[in-house]
Structure formats: C-alpha cells, structure tokens
Design a protein around this motif. Structure first.
Motif, PDB file in Angstrom:
ATOM      1  N   PHE A   7       0.858  -1.183   0.000  1.00 63.10           N
ATOM      2  CA  PHE A   7       0.000   0.000   0.000  1.00 63.10           C
ATOM      3  C   PHE A   7       0.899   1.239   0.000  1.00 63.10           C
ATOM      4  O   PHE A   7       1.713   1.436   0.903  1.00 63.10           O
ATOM      5  CB  PHE A   7      -0.890  -0.021   1.240  1.00 63.10           C
ATOM      6  CG  PHE A   7      -2.025   0.959   1.239  1.00 63.10           C
ATOM      7  CD1 PHE A   7      -2.484   1.549   0.069  1.00 63.10           C
ATOM      8  CD2 PHE A   7      -2.669   1.292   2.430  1.00 63.10           C
ATOM      9  CE1 PHE A   7      -3.545   2.441   0.071  1.00 63.10           C
ATOM     10  CE2 PHE A   7      -3.727   2.181   2.451  1.00 63.10           C
ATOM     11  CZ  PHE A   7      -4.163   2.758   1.269  1.00 63.10           C
ATOM     12  N   ILE A   8       0.767   2.082  -1.052  1.00 63.84           N
ATOM     13  CA  ILE A   8       1.584   3.287  -1.203  1.00 63.84           C
ATOM     14  C   ILE A   8       0.747   4.493  -0.813  1.00 63.84           C
ATOM     15  O   ILE A   8      -0.291   4.762  -1.429  1.00 63.84           O
ATOM     16  CB  ILE A   8       2.088   3.422  -2.649  1.00 63.84           C
ATOM     17  CG1 ILE A   8       2.892   2.176  -3.052  1.00 63.84           C
ATOM     18  CG2 ILE A   8       2.949   4.674  -2.805  1.00 63.84           C
ATOM     19  CD1 ILE A   8       3.206   2.104  -4.534  1.00 63.84           C
ATOM     20  N   ILE A   9       1.185   5.226   0.228  1.00 56.59           N
ATOM     21  CA  ILE A   9       0.399   6.331   0.762  1.00 56.59           C
ATOM     22  C   ILE A   9       1.256   7.599   0.817  1.00 56.59           C
ATOM     23  O   ILE A   9       2.472   7.551   0.697  1.00 56.59           O
ATOM     24  CB  ILE A   9      -0.173   6.011   2.155  1.00 56.59           C
ATOM     25  CG1 ILE A   9       0.965   5.837   3.173  1.00 56.59           C
ATOM     26  CG2 ILE A   9      -1.037   4.749   2.097  1.00 56.59           C
ATOM     27  CD1 ILE A   9       0.484   5.659   4.612  1.00 56.59           C
ATOM     28  N   PHE A  10       0.569   8.722   1.068  1.00 60.23           N
ATOM     29  CA  PHE A  10       1.303   9.990   1.191  1.00 60.23           C
ATOM     30  C   PHE A  10       0.564  10.935   2.129  1.00 60.23           C
ATOM     31  O   PHE A  10       0.771  10.914   3.332  1.00 60.23           O
ATOM     32  CB  PHE A  10       1.537  10.608  -0.186  1.00 60.23           C
ATOM     33  CG  PHE A  10       2.314  11.905  -0.196  1.00 60.23           C
ATOM     34  CD1 PHE A  10       3.230  12.216   0.805  1.00 60.23           C
ATOM     35  CD2 PHE A  10       2.128  12.836  -1.223  1.00 60.23           C
ATOM     36  CE1 PHE A  10       3.942  13.411   0.792  1.00 60.23           C
ATOM     37  CE2 PHE A  10       2.842  14.032  -1.246  1.00 60.23           C
ATOM     38  CZ  PHE A  10       3.744  14.317  -0.229  1.00 60.23           C
ATOM     39  N   PHE A  32       2.607  -4.450   3.424  1.00 58.76           N
ATOM     40  CA  PHE A  32       3.721  -3.511   3.338  1.00 58.76           C
ATOM     41  C   PHE A  32       3.151  -2.113   3.087  1.00 58.76           C
ATOM     42  O   PHE A  32       2.271  -1.949   2.243  1.00 58.76           O
ATOM     43  CB  PHE A  32       4.663  -3.880   2.189  1.00 58.76           C
ATOM     44  CG  PHE A  32       5.440  -5.149   2.417  1.00 58.76           C
ATOM     45  CD1 PHE A  32       6.653  -5.116   3.081  1.00 58.76           C
ATOM     46  CD2 PHE A  32       4.955  -6.371   1.970  1.00 58.76           C
ATOM     47  CE1 PHE A  32       7.382  -6.274   3.297  1.00 58.76           C
ATOM     48  CE2 PHE A  32       5.666  -7.539   2.177  1.00 58.76           C
ATOM     49  CZ  PHE A  32       6.888  -7.497   2.841  1.00 58.76           C
ATOM     50  N   VAL A  33       3.654  -1.124   3.802  1.00 58.12           N
ATOM     51  CA  VAL A  33       3.172   0.240   3.632  1.00 58.12           C
ATOM     52  C   VAL A  33       4.355   1.145   3.320  1.00 58.12           C
ATOM     53  O   VAL A  33       5.325   1.210   4.077  1.00 58.12           O
ATOM     54  CB  VAL A  33       2.438   0.755   4.878  1.00 58.12           C
ATOM     55  CG1 VAL A  33       1.818   2.125   4.586  1.00 58.12           C
ATOM     56  CG2 VAL A  33       1.367  -0.226   5.334  1.00 58.12           C
ATOM     57  N   ILE A  34       4.277   1.831   2.186  1.00 58.06           N
ATOM     58  CA  ILE A  34       5.304   2.771   1.742  1.00 58.06           C
ATOM     59  C   ILE A  34       4.728   4.178   1.859  1.00 58.06           C
ATOM     60  O   ILE A  34       3.660   4.466   1.322  1.00 58.06           O
ATOM     61  CB  ILE A  34       5.689   2.505   0.273  1.00 58.06           C
ATOM     62  CG1 ILE A  34       6.210   1.071   0.100  1.00 58.06           C
ATOM     63  CG2 ILE A  34       6.707   3.521  -0.217  1.00 58.06           C
ATOM     64  CD1 ILE A  34       6.295   0.632  -1.360  1.00 58.06           C
ATOM     65  N   ILE A  66       4.289  -4.101   7.877  1.00 54.35           N
ATOM     66  CA  ILE A  66       5.699  -3.750   7.750  1.00 54.35           C
ATOM     67  C   ILE A  66       5.765  -2.387   7.070  1.00 54.35           C
ATOM     68  O   ILE A  66       5.308  -2.223   5.940  1.00 54.35           O
ATOM     69  CB  ILE A  66       6.466  -4.803   6.932  1.00 54.35           C
ATOM     70  CG1 ILE A  66       6.181  -6.201   7.484  1.00 54.35           C
ATOM     71  CG2 ILE A  66       7.964  -4.532   6.944  1.00 54.35           C
ATOM     72  CD1 ILE A  66       6.665  -7.318   6.595  1.00 54.35           C
ATOM     73  N   LYS A  67       6.350  -1.399   7.763  1.00 57.18           N
ATOM     74  CA  LYS A  67       6.294  -0.014   7.304  1.00 57.18           C
ATOM     75  C   LYS A  67       7.647   0.462   6.792  1.00 57.18           C
ATOM     76  O   LYS A  67       8.686   0.144   7.363  1.00 57.18           O
ATOM     77  CB  LYS A  67       5.844   0.896   8.454  1.00 57.18           C
ATOM     78  CG  LYS A  67       4.509   0.513   9.056  1.00 57.18           C
ATOM     79  CD  LYS A  67       4.246   1.297  10.326  1.00 57.18           C
ATOM     80  CE  LYS A  67       2.977   0.834  11.020  1.00 57.18           C
ATOM     81  NZ  LYS A  67       2.801   1.507  12.327  1.00 57.18           N
ATOM     82  N   ASN A  68       7.577   1.274   5.743  1.00 58.68           N
ATOM     83  CA  ASN A  68       8.752   1.963   5.220  1.00 58.68           C
ATOM     84  C   ASN A  68       8.348   3.419   5.040  1.00 58.68           C
ATOM     85  O   ASN A  68       7.887   3.828   3.980  1.00 58.68           O
ATOM     86  CB  ASN A  68       9.198   1.330   3.898  1.00 58.68           C
ATOM     87  CG  ASN A  68      10.530   1.882   3.409  1.00 58.68           C
ATOM     88  OD1 ASN A  68      10.774   3.074   3.469  1.00 58.68           O
ATOM     89  ND2 ASN A  68      11.373   1.007   2.901  1.00 58.68           N
TER      90      ASN A  68
END
Length: 308
Positions: A7-10, A32-34, A66-68
């Motif tokens: 999951f790509i967030i901002f 996974f979170v970006i 799992i976070k990045n």
C-alpha cells in the motif's frame, strides 16, 4: 489472503481510508506500507501525512504490518521506486495499490491466482486491475495479454521488478538502435513514446516512476495481463493529487467496476491482443502523458512565480 499487499500512501487521508477499507475486507496476512514524507514548504502537509499514516494503525485482523516511512520528502519517482525495491527485497511477489485506487473485491483473488499461475513464466511481467477498453469485450477468456502495464492496481514478481531502472540508462542505446520501432511499429506511437522516454531520461527523478516501469518491461519483451472487465477505480482527482490536480476530462478517472467471474477462464495461448493495444494507444496514450507533464510544468512555473 496469503499474498502480501503493498500500500503506497502519502498525504490524502480521505482516499487512503477508502482503499484501506478494501484491503481490510481482503484481510491479507502481510501488509507492506510505503509512505513519503511531507514537503517543508507546504503548509499543513506534515499534519496530512500524519493523519494518513494513522489510518494504517486501524489494522484489526491478523496481519503483519511492515512499514517503510520516509521522514523527508523523496518525491513520487524516488519514493515509489525505492519503496518497491524494498518490498521485492523481502518477498517474491505482491499486489500493489496506491492511495487513490479503489479495487473491486474480486481483484485480490484474480491477482492471487494469476501470480501463482504465471510465477515462473518470464513472458509475463505484470497483472493489472485496469481495463481501458471502455466496455469493448476483447476476449471470451477472463483476461488478455497486452504490451501496456497499467499501474492503477497491479501485481508482480521480484523476477520482473529486478529489471526496473529509474534512470532508464539503456534509453540511449534503445534510441540509437531505433528499437521502439520494433516494439511499437506504428510511427505515431513511436514518436509519442520517444518524447516520453526522452523526458524521463532527462529528468529521471522528476514526477513519475511508472514510465520507467513500462520501459523496463518493453526492453525485456514482457507482457501484461489485462482483465476482461475493469477492476479498479481511481478517485484521486483533486488539489492534493500528484498528477491529476484539476478536473480534467479524462474518461478513465472514476471508472465503473465489474466483478471478475470465477473460476477464471484462462486463454490457451500467450499472444498480445493487437486490437486492444491499438485502441489503448489511440484513445488513452494520445494525450494523458503529455498532459501530465504540461500540468507539472504549469505547477512549477506557478510555484516559482509565488516565490518571487
């Protein structure tokens, strides 16, 4: 669902919450979170990023999260590409969603089954959620093969992503050998994509990461799987969007979705659908990419004018 979801967030909690709810219904066992960091010159952006990240804390099913998260703003190109590098260093395959792309519930099963089926078939690089044929049925099977790797909801493998290059360093050789002519055939398409790739090559860390992904797939001769019905809806038009910041009349925004029927009907061949691809080139790619670049140039000029 055993397949990991990325999951790509901002900075958009409103749209992030909608996509998060779709993920929550699928209940992946690994998420996974970006996330990119806020820009220091944008008032209130740090608070928006914080509110967006807070949504991830609502995971209430059995799931390893799992976070990045970046503390600084890397920009769309660097953040997405480096984030996906990180994901594929950890897992062999994943389903990927951005914060404005709401998937149909059947997209998760569709992706999971095809990730397994084509896991070791290097002819296939991606599985897309997006169908841009606008109701035109191109096959009697559940999906067809395309040169276009639509990235509004997709899935892929480490074996395919390993060819990704943000700087598209092979572009000069591809250009010198006129390889786009061999890939695309149509002179108008060649001219169109030559301008796109040259723009990316000149500024690889600019506003986009996905044209580099297209380039990487094309020079490997890879195909994408396109569902026979549309399985994704982009709700990202607005002031907080990276690309589509105004109410531009793009017919592929907020598209309606249909359920994928199971069991899947697999085509007995892996051959690109020329009719579908020609339609996509003429109706979608004739304007969108250049409009995105024009929009970004306009935003930067406005920003520079404000600083004076």
């Amino acid at each position: 669902m055993q397949t990991p979801v990325t999951f790509i967030i901002f900075k958009r909690p409103q749209t992030t919450e909608k996509v998060f709810e779709a993920i929550r219904q699928a209940k992946p066992t690994k998420l996974f979170v970006i996330a990119d960091g806020p820009r220091t010159d944008r008032e209130g952006e740090a608070e928006k990023c914080e509110a967006t990240r807070a949504i991830i804390e609502r995971v209430d099913w059995e799931c390893e999260v799992i976070k990045n998260y970046s503390n600084i703003n890397l920009g769309c190109a660097k953040r997405v590409s480096s984030g996906l590098d990180w994901v594929f260093n950890n897992v062999e395959e994943t389903i990927i969603l951005e914060d404005d792309c709401i998937p149909h519930p059947t997209f998760f099963r569709f992706s999971e089954e095809l990730l397994e089926k084509y896991r070791n078939d290097t002819r296939v690089a991606t599985i897309s959620a997006q169908n841009l044929q606008f109701g035109r049925k191109r096959t009697n099977y559940s999906y067809y093969f395309s040169r276009y790797n639509h990235c509004w909801g997709w899935a892929s493998w480490r074996r395919a992503w390993q060819h990704y290059d943000l700087t598209i360093k092979l572009w000069k050789e591809v250009q010198a050998e006129n390889l786009l002519r061999d890939i695309l055939v149509d002179p108008k398409a060649v001219s169109y994509w030559r301008r796109i790739f040259q723009s990316v090559y000149n500024n690889p860390t600019g506003i986009t990461w996905d044209y580099q992904w297209t380039f990487s797939c094309w020079i490997q001769g890879s195909l994408s799987i396109i569902p026979n019905v549309n399985l994704i809806s982009n709700v990202g038009v607005g002031a907080d969007a990276t690309h589509f910041t105004s109410n531009q009349e793009f017919s592929f925004i907020n598209m309606s979705m249909q359920a994928m029927e199971f069991p899947l009907k697999h085509p007995p061949f892996i051959v690109r659908n020329l009719e579908a691809d020609n339609f996509t080139q003429k109706t979608v790619y004739k304007a969108t990419a250049l409009d995105i670049f024009k929009e970004e140039v306009k935003k930067r000029l406005n920003y520079l004018a404000m600083k004076k």
